[in-house]
Enzyme design. Structure first.
Site: not given
Ligand code: UN1
Length: 515
Positions: A273, A307
């Site tokens: 991720e 993110c």
């Protein structure tokens, strides 16, 4: 004892730690027991709002690594035999403990990571939510049954735990992202060793201590362990260590690329991720107020250090001026400062390196023709504060393809949804995306296979702040992994297809004849 690393000065930390029952030496090596004789080097946890030390932590040594890995492997033998719903019950208690300490944990996140208190609390809530999800999941890890082509045969698939897994997380979501992995992986029957960011050791120790207490009381010490070390070698060692059946890594694309290669080399599994470079499209028929609020939270929230942060706004040319004008006003009204002050909307960046990185990025942006129309300055005084920046770019510039982990927002005009999606997708990353429109056609086009190429695609919702119920992750250089909800649990298990012959003949599949 020679090593006395502990809380330095902030009474808040002292209060929080005593509420959490964390007293004595702060060890970054947490195995089956609270490590009472740590021997590692000292690491100082820095408060990014002041630049001063909050506490000293003793890092994990190579010996600690071996001990913790060994305990984790041993714990797997009994944990795997514990029925999944009983494993779920332990996670229920972990969620309850997080709920009990929500305020203290939220405060500690604000102190150590710098996000505002409301977001700190939100992060703990996200951890509580995934625990609840995992409790339900513990009774729903279904396998399919299939119809065999052979008579008197039964076919089905089942899911087994992988074994010991490694969890590597970043500084920006020290509590939630650990829990996404840990809650789901443990109901699946795995044990785990966590390597958190060395920038947030205190919240990591607090989380691990809470988890370990629950697991110990449930009679399963060793299911969760932790190693803190600023030395990247320990992370590399984990990636190369065959005993870790899976490495789940959240962080930069650079880190993920190296982890992925090392893990793949030994045929291990990985969940990646990694970086995002998320765009928010605003069409001419959008609800401007909603779009504005979504952009502000997406770009400025967490000081641009998610993110999922909104990094690019692609706005229809006919409403660009209106949006820019209003956004500049909003940026001007954002209080920057102590994340624990209730009027603050933006705290500091995590460290001096991030501040420098942002400044270097802004220099390059200007060289490439980007027009910084607001913010970008470093705030003088203590801590790592900056003003969030808005950059106008008539056309995309090369810097727009890079993820800079800071509050820099590019605004670029577009003519139609196709052009917007083309620009949106024309970056190496593929995590989150959003469109603001009241047109069903435009929304559906954006969501179609010709539309957004990201793992997350939202309509009339910003790019950040995803709920735990969905699978979280993205495509391309974001790494392709999925964590958190939906069926992300499958990545933490191994699938077995079983065919059972209950007849007295041995027919071969595909009608093959043999002896
Ligand atoms: C991250 O920044 O690594 O969707 C995680 C969000 C949060 C998680 C962010 N729920 O913004």
């Amino acid at each position: 004892m020679a090593n006395t690393a502990s809380i330095i000065e902030r009474s808040e930390v002292e209060e929080i730690f005593s509420e959490l029952g964390l007293t004595g030496v702060l060890s970054g090596a947490l195995g089956k027991d609270w490590n009472k004789h740590p021997a590692g080097a000292k690491l100082t946890s820095i408060n990014p709002s002041t630049g001063t030390g909050l506490a000293e932590v003793l890092c994990a040594t190579e010996d600690d690594y071996e001990n913790i890995v060994r305990d984790s492997e041993t714990a797997f033998e009994t944990w795997r035999m514990t029925p999944a719903p009983l494993r779920g019950d332990v996670i229920r208690k972990f969620g309850d403990a997080l709920r009990e300490h929500k305020d203290a944990l939220g405060k500690l996140i604000s102190l150590e990571m710098g996000k505002i208190y409301s977001e700190g609390l939100g992060e703990v809530q996200e951890a509580i939510d995934i625990c609840e999800f995992a409790v339900g999941l513990s009774r729903q890890m279904y396998g399919k049954t299939m119809h065999s082509e052979r008579p008197e045969h039964r076919m089905y698939e089942q899911w087994h735990p992988l074994g010991m897994i490694g969890i590597i997380t970043a500084f920006n979501f020290p509590c939630a992202v650990f829990t996404w992995n840990a809650a789901v992986a443990s109901v699946c029957g795995n044990t785990m060793v966590w390597k958190p960011s060395e920038k947030t050791p205190l919240i990591s120790i607090a989380m691990m201590k809470i988890a370990q207490k629950v697991f110990e009381e449930a009679g399963h010490p060793g299911v969760m362990g932790m190693i803190i070390s600023p030395d990247s070698k320990l992370g590399e060692k984990m990636a190369a260590d065959k005993r870790f059946k899976l490495i789940s890594a959240t962080g930069s694309t650079r880190m993920g690329r190296s982890v992925a290669q090392v893990v793949a080399e030994r045929f291990g599994k990985s969940i990646l991720e990694l970086g995002g470079n998320n765009a928010l499209i605003v069409m001419d028929d959008a609800d401007m107020d909603m779009a504005l609020r979504a952009v502000a939270f997406g770009a400025v929230g967490t000081a641009g250090q998610r993110c999922t942060t909104t990094r690019r706004v692609l706005v229809h040319e006919s409403v660009e001026n209106e949006l820019v004008e209003k956004l500049v006003k909003v940026y001007g009204s954002i209080n920057i400062g102590d994340p624990l002050d209730k009027d603050t909307l933006m705290g500091p960046l995590i460290d001096r390196i991030s501040v420098d990185h942002m400044q270097n990025a802004l220099t390059k942006i200007k060289e490439q023709g980007g027009k910084v129309i607001c913010g970008g300055d470093v705030l003088e005084g203590k801590g790592f504060f900056v003003k969030p920046a808005i950059v106008l770019c008539q056309k995309p510039i090369p810097m727009m393809k890079e993820e800079v982990f800071a509050p820099i927002l590019y605004i670029t005009p577009i003519k139609d949804v196709k052009e917007a999606v083309h620009i949106q997708n024309d970056v190496p990353q593929g995590l989150s995306s959003a469109i603001f429109t009241n047109s069903m056609q435009k929304a559906e086009w954006f969501l179609s296979h010709k539309g957004s190429d990201c793992g997350i695609a939202n309509v009339n919702i910003g790019t950040s702040g995803a709920e735990i119920g969905g699978a979280f992750g993205g495509e391309k250089e974001t790494g392709g992994g999925r964590e958190s909800g939906s069926d992300a649990w499958k990545a933490y298990m191994r699938r077995q297809t079983c065919t059972l012959n209950w007849g007295a003949e041995l027919p071969l599949a595909q009608g093959v004849e043999f002896i």
